[in-house]
Design a protein around this motif. Sequence first.
Motif, PDB file in Angstrom:
ATOM      1  N   LEU A 326       0.749  -1.187   0.223  1.00  0.00           N
ATOM      2  CA  LEU A 326      -0.042   0.019  -0.030  1.00  0.00           C
ATOM      3  C   LEU A 326       0.817   1.232  -0.216  1.00  0.00           C
ATOM      4  CD1 LEU A 326      -3.241   0.442   1.893  1.00  0.00           C
ATOM      5  CD2 LEU A 326      -1.467   2.322   2.096  1.00  0.00           C
ATOM      6  N   LEU A 327       0.629   2.275  -1.009  1.00  0.00           N
ATOM      7  CA  LEU A 327       1.428   3.206  -1.200  1.00  0.00           C
ATOM      8  C   LEU A 327       0.597   4.285  -0.696  1.00  0.00           C
ATOM      9  CD1 LEU A 327       2.581   2.565  -4.740  1.00  0.00           C
ATOM     10  CD2 LEU A 327       3.842   1.968  -2.797  1.00  0.00           C
ATOM     11  N   MET A 328       1.259   5.138   0.601  1.00  0.00           N
ATOM     12  CA  MET A 328       0.469   6.218   1.131  1.00  0.00           C
ATOM     13  C   MET A 328       1.542   7.200   1.607  1.00  0.00           C
ATOM     14  SD  MET A 328      -2.340   6.368   4.197  1.00  0.00           S
ATOM     15  CE  MET A 328      -1.222   5.990   5.523  1.00  0.00           C
ATOM     16  N   ASP A 329       1.438   8.620   1.512  1.00  0.00           N
ATOM     17  CA  ASP A 329       2.423   9.624   1.862  1.00  0.00           C
ATOM     18  C   ASP A 329       3.868   9.246   1.575  1.00  0.00           C
ATOM     19  OD1 ASP A 329       0.735  11.437   2.937  1.00  0.00           O
ATOM     20  OD2 ASP A 329       1.513  11.243   4.851  1.00  0.00           O
ATOM     21  N   LYS A 330       3.996   8.772   0.237  1.00  0.00           N
ATOM     22  CA  LYS A 330       5.238   8.492  -0.453  1.00  0.00           C
ATOM     23  C   LYS A 330       5.973   7.202   0.561  1.00  0.00           C
ATOM     24  CE  LYS A 330       5.925  13.253  -2.278  1.00  0.00           C
ATOM     25  NZ  LYS A 330       6.805  14.399  -2.413  1.00  0.00           N
ATOM     26  N   GLN A 331       5.325   6.648   1.145  1.00  0.00           N
ATOM     27  CA  GLN A 331       5.636   5.436   1.989  1.00  0.00           C
ATOM     28  C   GLN A 331       4.953   4.129   1.537  1.00  0.00           C
ATOM     29  OE1 GLN A 331       5.499   7.166   5.874  1.00  0.00           O
ATOM     30  NE2 GLN A 331       7.561   7.484   5.975  1.00  0.00           N
ATOM     31  N   GLU A 332       5.797   2.830   1.829  1.00  0.00           N
ATOM     32  CA  GLU A 332       5.319   1.755   1.320  1.00  0.00           C
ATOM     33  C   GLU A 332       4.860   0.938   2.540  1.00  0.00           C
ATOM     34  OE1 GLU A 332       7.838  -0.186  -1.246  1.00  0.00           O
ATOM     35  OE2 GLU A 332       7.694   1.413  -2.863  1.00  0.00           O
ATOM     36  N   PHE A 333       3.801   0.187   2.682  1.00  0.00           N
ATOM     37  CA  PHE A 333       3.448  -0.543   4.033  1.00  0.00           C
ATOM     38  C   PHE A 333       2.800  -2.000   3.354  1.00  0.00           C
ATOM     39  CE2 PHE A 333       2.604   3.975   4.856  1.00  0.00           C
ATOM     40  CZ  PHE A 333       2.953   4.066   6.086  1.00  0.00           C
ATOM     41  N   SER A 334       3.681  -2.957   3.775  1.00  0.00           N
ATOM     42  CA  SER A 334       3.244  -4.248   3.170  1.00  0.00           C
ATOM     43  C   SER A 334       1.789  -4.701   3.787  1.00  0.00           C
ATOM     44  CB  SER A 334       4.302  -5.434   3.591  1.00  0.00           C
ATOM     45  OG  SER A 334       5.627  -4.922   3.213  1.00  0.00           O
ATOM     46  N   GLY A 335       1.310  -5.376   2.554  1.00  0.00           N
ATOM     47  CA  GLY A 335       0.167  -6.130   2.845  1.00  0.00           C
ATOM     48  C   GLY A 335       0.233  -7.356   3.588  1.00  0.00           C
TER      49      GLY A 335
END
Length: 443
Positions: A326-335
């Motif tokens: 998930l891409l949010m605020d130029k950062q990546e969060f793994s599903g």
Amino acid sequence: MKRRHLLSALALCFPLPGLPAPALALAQPAGRAGGRPRVIVSTDIGGTDFDDFQSLVHLLLYADVVDLEGLIASPWGPSPDRKRHLLSLISVYEKDYPNLRTWSADYPAPDRLRAIAKQGGSSLAGLRGWGAPTEGSNWIVECARRKDERPLWVLLWGGFEDLAQALHDAPDIEGKLRVYLIGGPNKKWSTTAYDYIAREHPDLWIIENNATYRGWFVGGDQAGDLGNASFVQRRVKGVGALGDYFAGIAPQIKMGDTPAFAYVLGANPERPDAGGWGGRFVRAWDRPRVTFTHAPTAADVVETFAVVDLVIRPQGAAPAQPKATLLMDKQEFSGLPGEDGAWHFLLSPKEAKTFSYRIASNHPGLDGISGGFTARNASPERARQPSSRYPNWWTDDPDPQVAEGAHQGAKTISRWRADFLDDFAARLQRAVKPAPATSGGKA
């Protein structure tokens, strides 16, 4: 008396609205009932932020007034071996140690610090919030199980994974712990570990500091040599090996993790509502957690610092090795895939604003999904809704009178800025000046 010292003294007598005057901002722990505090620090030193390096310099200068039992390097980023940064800083401390020990025989020897430096987890926790034991998590368990009537303070300056692992592996230690957690950006990354602690250990004694900590470097008296940059230039740079190390890390103060340690040194650490250099806190309301089973939009509102669980059940056949980000605020969060086939994206917004996101995945049922949500700060009424489920949980005061801008609770720290920076500068002088002969090593 210097003007700022006079103003600090007046602040003790005439607190700001909403701020009760603490009995003493900084106590001498050795003389306090129960003796010196036992402390373990878990730090993401070596990450993208410089504040942990600075906070560790501060910690080492005050290490003679606590029983420092552990330094744990927590996971962060592509290079998980953080213990080497701890060892490097200890070597800097070793240069100033001959002078420091003339002021107090209780400064720990460099080899003692090396012995208690431990490597924590090398990655963030999975969906369940815990994984495998680490050197760091095992050390927390070992220290907590020692026969000592004093509680063990675990100060989380980085990831929460090692504490979550320790509690999972040894739930019997819960009652011995006092946890001070620097949340905000750390909670944003250690969301699953936090989720586990809140779900499975609601009786844990914990201060969840998501915004109050910012008072160490935002607001307060920043005139003259008390400015974030001027303080480093005029009162830190060139003062011993530790001072040069501090100034070399960054040309301005942040020290965002220091409130956790300063809190332990206060006169009333068992009273988070008493106030002091480490902040003042209120009983926590039910820990906010929101689950979306549809793609939320900007009209969907969550509380800042809440846990947001975006659950998606993708359509279509999954590839052999599915992955999603998930891409949010130029950062990546793994599903994180669940056992039932649903995917979870756990988030924790660290500021009040509208967020938008997009999912990138090799699974056609996930790729391209987008949405958003709006985060808003907790309302002042929340402080009047203490949770019965979390009887020992404390958090930022949402009263606007103690906020620094958008940062709730930060003024409960920033009001002491002149005091804690003057004290830090005085401590730093120990690195270059041996104690006077009359002190007997006990100055």
